[in-house]
Design a protein around this motif. Structure first.
Motif, PDB file in Angstrom:
ATOM      1  N   THR A 101      -7.098   4.831   3.997  1.00  0.00           N
ATOM      2  CA  THR A 101      -7.952   3.919   3.228  1.00  0.00           C
ATOM      3  C   THR A 101      -8.638   4.762   2.165  1.00  0.00           C
ATOM      4  N   GLN A 161      -9.803   4.647 -10.056  1.00  0.00           N
ATOM      5  CA  GLN A 161      -9.416   3.490  -9.261  1.00  0.00           C
ATOM      6  C   GLN A 161      -8.780   3.974  -7.964  1.00  0.00           C
ATOM      7  N   GLY A 163      -6.524   3.911  -4.596  1.00  0.00           N
ATOM      8  CA  GLY A 163      -5.274   3.280  -4.207  1.00  0.00           C
ATOM      9  C   GLY A 163      -5.495   2.265  -3.099  1.00  0.00           C
ATOM     10  N   SER A 164      -4.447   1.538  -2.765  1.00  0.00           N
ATOM     11  CA  SER A 164      -4.538   0.490  -1.746  1.00  0.00           C
ATOM     12  C   SER A 164      -4.486   1.092  -0.339  1.00  0.00           C
ATOM     13  N   ALA A 165      -5.208   0.469   0.572  1.00  0.00           N
ATOM     14  CA  ALA A 165      -5.144   0.882   1.971  1.00  0.00           C
ATOM     15  C   ALA A 165      -3.780   0.506   2.539  1.00  0.00           C
ATOM     16  N   GLY A 166      -3.200   1.398   3.366  1.00  0.00           N
ATOM     17  CA  GLY A 166      -1.902   1.107   3.950  1.00  0.00           C
ATOM     18  C   GLY A 166      -1.198   2.379   4.358  1.00  0.00           C
ATOM     19  N   ALA A 225       2.524   7.120  -1.421  1.00  0.00           N
ATOM     20  CA  ALA A 225       1.652   6.045  -1.876  1.00  0.00           C
ATOM     21  C   ALA A 225       0.621   6.630  -2.824  1.00  0.00           C
ATOM     22  N   THR A 226      -0.026   5.762  -3.595  1.00  0.00           N
ATOM     23  CA  THR A 226      -1.035   6.199  -4.560  1.00  0.00           C
ATOM     24  C   THR A 226      -2.383   6.351  -3.875  1.00  0.00           C
TER      25      THR A 226
END
Length: 460
Positions: free
Chosen positions: A391, A405, A407-410, A417-418
């Motif tokens: 997260t 900005q 990155g997205s949780a996941g 992932a970013t």
């Protein structure tokens, strides 16, 4: 592109923290000016699907020069995008014209501005089948502007190469108004809620041939004569000698430089532009300009000059040197919490804080990504890379031109992932603090022992 490697480990029994040491890695500048984002040929004739250009308006945030002593301006820009070919084929070069019919800002000073001292530059956002930010620049040409008067309408042009078939949208982006009279002043204006509305849509068809994917990106769209501009390239032949050159209309200027493409076909060089007639910059392989073995031209305008200095004055010149994009982390080992055999669950921990420093001073943003290996344990036991999730969180230091900005949780996984990013803009840069909560999902009855994986962070 440089990477930093971080070892993440978890134990089935008590956890112990190992101190780490800060490390710094310089990172390469962003990728080329045009990147394929997907899309395919749409059904039906291309000409029937293309739409006519439409005027649009969008909220804009403008920052007047400090000498004006006035706060930022939040207003509305009215603009329109047009092209020279609304139904190109893959491989064609499309000329884009960005016309600002009504700027959100006006002349910020009481002094009237004479004719032909205003130089506009900006960006056009390409979406749909392709994703890119096209540099556009206009000539030093304008009607006189009264003190505190409205800026007149102005147009900027640039080009991009079609690399994918399908529907391509064009939206107006950030722009900058440079005035050269007594002193050099800039009024940068950014789209408040990007992207701005689509003003032009074109349909590209697939010619089925070899596409020249070479691309270049400029660190600035304008500058005074004698100043060096950063040129970043991608998709050139690895190891090839690449010539950077100015273009003045259909001829090449005397301004040239040579760089060597790295193993991935990228390069980062600087070209000193001295010819006031320069309208663009190209990069090419071989002994002379060849569009099939080159990229560009990217629009570039030489600023400066104008009405001259009044009698009894002295012109003072200073410079600000561009720096690098880099990151610092406060350690290279993360000890995660233990889980119980037979129960499984989440082994948790926190990413060692990463500080991103963007001191380049150009229009390029950045992206921080991560990918992880499988977690290896005793006797060949392993926990898959897809079991690690994060997260992200990102904080921007006060005064930074860019905004970070998260990155997205996941899941992170081996594909990556970013973790965090900052977008392109008229002026970018700053300091950013990046963190993340980590969670490794451990299946029940996983063999007891220590498990470790390697998380690799890459800043571009």
């Amino acid at each position: 592109m440089r990477s930093t490697v971080r070892r993440v480990s978890t134990r089935r029994s008590g956890a112990r923290r190992h101190p780490g040491h800060g490390r710094r890695w310089a990172a390469a500048l962003g990728v080329g000016a045009l990147v394929v984002a997907g899309g395919g040929v749409l059904a039906g004739p291309a000409q029937a699907l293309a739409t006519a250009s439409v005027p649009v308006d969008f909220p804009t945030h403008c920052i007047p020069p400090a000498i004006a002593g006035i706060p930022p301006i939040d207003g509305t820009t009215k603009a329109e995008i047009t092209v020279d070919n609304a139904a190109p084929r893959v491989g064609d070069t499309v000329t884009v014209t960005y016309t600002v019919t009504e700027a959100a800002a006006s002349n910020p000073v009481d002094l009237a501005l004479p004719a032909d001292i205003m130089t506009p530059t900006g960006k056009v956002t390409v979406g749909g089948a392709q994703s890119a930010s096209v540099t556009v620049a206009g000539p030093k040409k304008n009607d006189p502007v009264p003190g505190k008067g409205v800026f007149p309408s102005f147009s900027m042009t640039g080009t991009f190469t079609v690399t994918a078939p399908g529907q391509i949208t064009l939206s107006p982006g950030d722009y900058n108004i440079h005035t050269s009279y007594i002193m050099e002043l800039d009024t940068p204006c950014t789209v408040t809620d990007p992207p701005a509305p689509v003003s032009e849509t074109i349909i590209a068809t697939d010619e089925g041939g070899q596409v020249n994917e070479r691309a270049i990106r400029l660190g600035a769209a304008s500058g005074p004569a004698g100043e060096a501009v950063t040129v970043t390239g991608s998709k050139f032949t690895p190891g090839a000698a690449v010539t950077l050159a100015g273009r003045a209309g259909d001829r090449q200027s005397a301004d040239t430089a040579t760089v060597t493409a790295d193993g991935s076909g990228g390069f980062n060089g600087r070209l000193t532009v001295t010819d006031p007639a320069t309208t663009g910059i190209v990069a090419y392989e071989g002994g002379s300009w060849d569009p099939a073995k080159g990229a560009g031209p990217q629009a570039y305008t030489v600023t400066g000059g104008g009405g001259g200095n009044p009698d009894g004055s002295q012109e003072l010149k200073a410079s600000v040197r561009a720096g690098t994009l880099s990151m610092v982390q406060d350690g290279d080992t993360v000890e995660m919490s233990a889980v119980d055999f037979g129960r499984g669950g989440a082994s948790r921990g926190s990413l060692r804080t990463v500080t991103v420093e963007d001191y380049r001073g150009g229009p390029a943003g950045w992206s921080l990504t991560g990918k992880v290996t499988d977690f290896q344990g005793p006797g060949g036991a392993a926990i898959g890379a897809s079991a690690l999730g994060w997260t992200p969180a990102c904080t921007t230091k006060a005064g930074s031109p860019s905004t970070c900005q998260a990155g997205s949780a996941g899941p992170v996984g081996s594909a990556g992932a970013t973790l965090a990013s900052a977008p392109d803009g008229t002026v970018t840069g700053g300091e950013f603090t990046v963190d993340a909560r980590l969670a490794l999902t451990v299946p029940a009855y996983t063999a007891p022992g220590a498990y470790s994986g390697v998380l690799t962070l890459t800043l571009t």
